[in-house]
Design an enzyme around this catalytic site. Sequence first.
Site, PDB file in Angstrom:
ATOM      1  N   ASN A  82      -6.569   5.288   9.581  1.00  0.00           N
ATOM      2  CA  ASN A  82      -6.167   4.058  10.259  1.00  0.00           C
ATOM      3  C   ASN A  82      -6.215   4.143  11.782  1.00  0.00           C
ATOM      4  O   ASN A  82      -6.433   3.155  12.456  1.00  0.00           O
ATOM      5  CB  ASN A  82      -4.774   3.627   9.798  1.00  0.00           C
ATOM      6  CG  ASN A  82      -3.797   4.774   9.729  1.00  0.00           C
ATOM      7  OD1 ASN A  82      -4.029   5.772   9.034  1.00  0.00           O
ATOM      8  ND2 ASN A  82      -2.700   4.654  10.450  1.00  0.00           N
TER       9      ASN A  82
ATOM     10  N   CYS B 156       3.507   2.510  12.741  1.00  0.00           N
ATOM     11  CA  CYS B 156       4.759   3.104  12.298  1.00  0.00           C
ATOM     12  C   CYS B 156       5.348   4.043  13.334  1.00  0.00           C
ATOM     13  O   CYS B 156       6.533   4.312  13.331  1.00  0.00           O
ATOM     14  CB  CYS B 156       4.534   3.849  10.991  1.00  0.00           C
ATOM     15  SG  CYS B 156       3.638   2.844   9.821  1.00  0.00           S
TER      16      CYS B 156
ATOM     17  N   GLN C 267      -7.409   1.410   4.299  1.00  0.00           N
ATOM     18  CA  GLN C 267      -8.159   1.089   5.513  1.00  0.00           C
ATOM     19  C   GLN C 267      -9.660   0.940   5.261  1.00  0.00           C
ATOM     20  O   GLN C 267     -10.346   0.290   6.029  1.00  0.00           O
ATOM     21  CB  GLN C 267      -7.911   2.205   6.515  1.00  0.00           C
ATOM     22  CG  GLN C 267      -7.482   1.852   7.924  1.00  0.00           C
ATOM     23  CD  GLN C 267      -6.834   0.545   8.199  1.00  0.00           C
ATOM     24  OE1 GLN C 267      -7.521  -0.465   8.388  1.00  0.00           O
ATOM     25  NE2 GLN C 267      -5.531   0.511   8.278  1.00  0.00           N
TER      26      GLN C 267
ATOM     27  N   SER D 158      -4.257  -2.463  -0.199  1.00  0.00           N
ATOM     28  CA  SER D 158      -3.194  -3.369   0.227  1.00  0.00           C
ATOM     29  C   SER D 158      -3.789  -4.696   0.680  1.00  0.00           C
ATOM     30  O   SER D 158      -4.816  -4.713   1.381  1.00  0.00           O
ATOM     31  CB  SER D 158      -2.404  -2.732   1.368  1.00  0.00           C
ATOM     32  OG  SER D 158      -1.421  -3.620   1.841  1.00  0.00           O
ATOM     33  N   ALA D 159      -3.148  -5.823   0.315  1.00  0.00           N
ATOM     34  CA  ALA D 159      -3.723  -7.145   0.585  1.00  0.00           C
ATOM     35  C   ALA D 159      -3.719  -7.529   2.065  1.00  0.00           C
ATOM     36  O   ALA D 159      -4.659  -8.160   2.546  1.00  0.00           O
ATOM     37  CB  ALA D 159      -2.977  -8.213  -0.225  1.00  0.00           C
ATOM     38  N   HIS D 160      -2.671  -7.124   2.800  1.00  0.00           N
ATOM     39  CA  HIS D 160      -2.575  -7.649   4.175  1.00  0.00           C
ATOM     40  C   HIS D 160      -3.531  -6.976   5.152  1.00  0.00           C
ATOM     41  O   HIS D 160      -3.625  -7.376   6.313  1.00  0.00           O
ATOM     42  CB  HIS D 160      -1.125  -7.612   4.684  1.00  0.00           C
ATOM     43  CG  HIS D 160      -0.623  -6.281   5.129  1.00  0.00           C
ATOM     44  ND1 HIS D 160      -0.565  -5.923   6.453  1.00  0.00           N
ATOM     45  CD2 HIS D 160      -0.143  -5.224   4.433  1.00  0.00           C
ATOM     46  CE1 HIS D 160      -0.060  -4.700   6.544  1.00  0.00           C
ATOM     47  NE2 HIS D 160       0.201  -4.256   5.341  1.00  0.00           N
TER      48      HIS D 160
ATOM     49  N   GLY E 118       0.842  -1.194   0.000  1.00  0.00           N
ATOM     50  CA  GLY E 118       0.000   0.000   0.000  1.00  0.00           C
ATOM     51  C   GLY E 118       0.878   1.246   0.000  1.00  0.00           C
ATOM     52  O   GLY E 118       0.582   2.238  -0.665  1.00  0.00           O
ATOM     53  N   THR E 119       1.968   1.181   0.745  1.00  0.00           N
ATOM     54  CA  THR E 119       2.912   2.297   0.803  1.00  0.00           C
ATOM     55  C   THR E 119       3.439   2.636  -0.585  1.00  0.00           C
ATOM     56  O   THR E 119       3.497   3.810  -0.978  1.00  0.00           O
ATOM     57  CB  THR E 119       4.095   1.936   1.740  1.00  0.00           C
ATOM     58  OG1 THR E 119       3.580   1.688   3.043  1.00  0.00           O
ATOM     59  CG2 THR E 119       5.138   3.043   1.780  1.00  0.00           C
TER      60      THR E 119
ATOM     61  N   THR F 123       9.558  -8.361 -12.240  1.00  0.00           N
ATOM     62  CA  THR F 123       8.791  -9.599 -12.345  1.00  0.00           C
ATOM     63  C   THR F 123       7.771  -9.643 -11.215  1.00  0.00           C
ATOM     64  O   THR F 123       8.076  -9.345 -10.069  1.00  0.00           O
ATOM     65  CB  THR F 123       9.739 -10.820 -12.300  1.00  0.00           C
ATOM     66  OG1 THR F 123      10.641 -10.697 -13.393  1.00  0.00           O
ATOM     67  CG2 THR F 123       8.970 -12.128 -12.410  1.00  0.00           C
TER      68      THR F 123
HETATM   69  C1  PLP Z   1      -1.396  -0.047   6.313  1.00  0.00           C
HETATM   70  C2  PLP Z   1      -1.669   1.219   5.627  1.00  0.00           C
HETATM   71  C3  PLP Z   1      -0.856   1.656   4.553  1.00  0.00           C
HETATM   72  C4  PLP Z   1       0.370   0.928   4.136  1.00  0.00           C
HETATM   73  O1  PLP Z   1       0.116  -0.295   3.496  1.00  0.00           O
HETATM   74  P1  PLP Z   1       1.317  -1.372   3.449  1.00  0.00           P
HETATM   75  O2  PLP Z   1       0.825  -2.414   2.511  1.00  0.00           O
HETATM   76  O3  PLP Z   1       1.460  -1.878   4.866  1.00  0.00           O
HETATM   77  O4  PLP Z   1       2.512  -0.667   2.985  1.00  0.00           O
HETATM   78  C5  PLP Z   1      -1.192   2.832   3.931  1.00  0.00           C
HETATM   79  N1  PLP Z   1      -2.252   3.551   4.306  1.00  0.00           N
HETATM   80  C6  PLP Z   1      -3.056   3.168   5.325  1.00  0.00           C
HETATM   81  C7  PLP Z   1      -4.234   4.021   5.678  1.00  0.00           C
HETATM   82  C8  PLP Z   1      -2.783   2.005   6.015  1.00  0.00           C
HETATM   83  O5  PLP Z   1      -3.579   1.648   7.033  1.00  0.00           O
END
Ligand code: PLP
Length: 385
Positions: A148, A322, A176, A196-198, A69-70, A234
């Site tokens: 978040n 963070c 989020q 972001s997947a996680h 996501g970053t 890749t």
């Molecule tokens: C977790 C988060 C990110 C970062 O995503 P990552 O995949 O962990 O780099 C960015 N923005 C928000 C609002 C988040 O909660």
Amino acid sequence: MIYMDNNATTPIDPKVCEKMSQFLKEYFGNPSSLYPIGRKVKEIITEAREIIAKALGAKRTEIIFTGSGTEADNFSIRGVLDAYPEKNEFITSAIEHPAVIETAIYLEKKGMKVIYIPVDQHGIIDLDFLKDSITPQTALISIMHANNELGTIQPIETVVKIAKEKEVLVHTDAVQSFGKINVNVDKLGVDLLSISAHKIYGPKGIGALYIRKGTNILPLIYGGHQERQIRAGTENTAGIVGFGEAVQILLERGERDKKRIEKLADRLKKGIEEKIPKLKFNGHEKNRIKGTLNISFLGLEAEAILLALATKEIYVSTGSACSEGSEETSHVLSAIGLKPDVARSSIRMSLGRFNLEEDIDIVLCELPEMVEKLREISALDVDEY
Ligand SMILES: *Cc1c(COP(=O)(O)O)cnc(C)c1O
């Protein structure tokens, strides 16, 4: 173990895990190869991209996979600003994730003008301030969808309306909000959107950026022709497969999960309110991701509560993962006007798919006693607040 830090990351869904391990065992081909084992992997990636596009109401060709996501946030902001070298102004908010805030700071160091839109006590951005900040020099506006730390949801449709009157592009960090509320790129009207997947029970190290067709953007990473030549390298094939499966599961059970999580969070909030005095709930009452509770336990240090809960295997957070471990208070909590002492007394509980009714029972049993004990030994006087 009771895990209540789903905004930091989510446990991987067993079905995602199964799908990824099957894939890893069977398919090693490079999706860029022209022979069958490569082509097959390319097809599988296309399927995942299709599922993600569908969930966002986008076209398949508008989804670019990234390393997180970053990265999607960085790519979006730096890629668009690079594409408009004649413009030197970037607008964002005071409560963005570090992925956006730190990118903004980097841009400022490079001589770009950055405007941070302030928020009210609930974390909602000042729309008049936004309106007044746009100039012909503005290249991009980046405002997060849901915060978040607070769960507060921003009025992105209105941001887009204001921006479009002046023909400015809009990016939103939907990391989020995706999977928790409806996220549709046409309904929101944004030009770029990060996920972001996680954060949705998928694997770590894979994100995606939606880029509306026709949007001017330059690559962040140069190299091969992958991802329409704007994000070379890749592909993280297993990550993409896991991401696709996680989104497929969202499409199937997301609504049910949402209702259940909201009920659990509601019970947790009411229980805490009833049993613990001298609290402050942060974030917007209504326009909020309901599974996110940000609570100030006046007179206490959040870290003390976090560690006490951890001894019972109950895991919560002091806010942004963070900023954890650093002495600074959260930039989000100070932006909503919390005094440093109050900000430092705040913990975030974020519920998810795998929380159970009994998790709430246990927390409501353990937490009040813990807070009472900590307050007894605390040097701070609660009545001062
Ligand atoms: C977790 C988060 C990110 C970062 O995503 P990552 O995949 O962990 O780099 C960015 N923005 C928000 C609002 C988040 O909660």
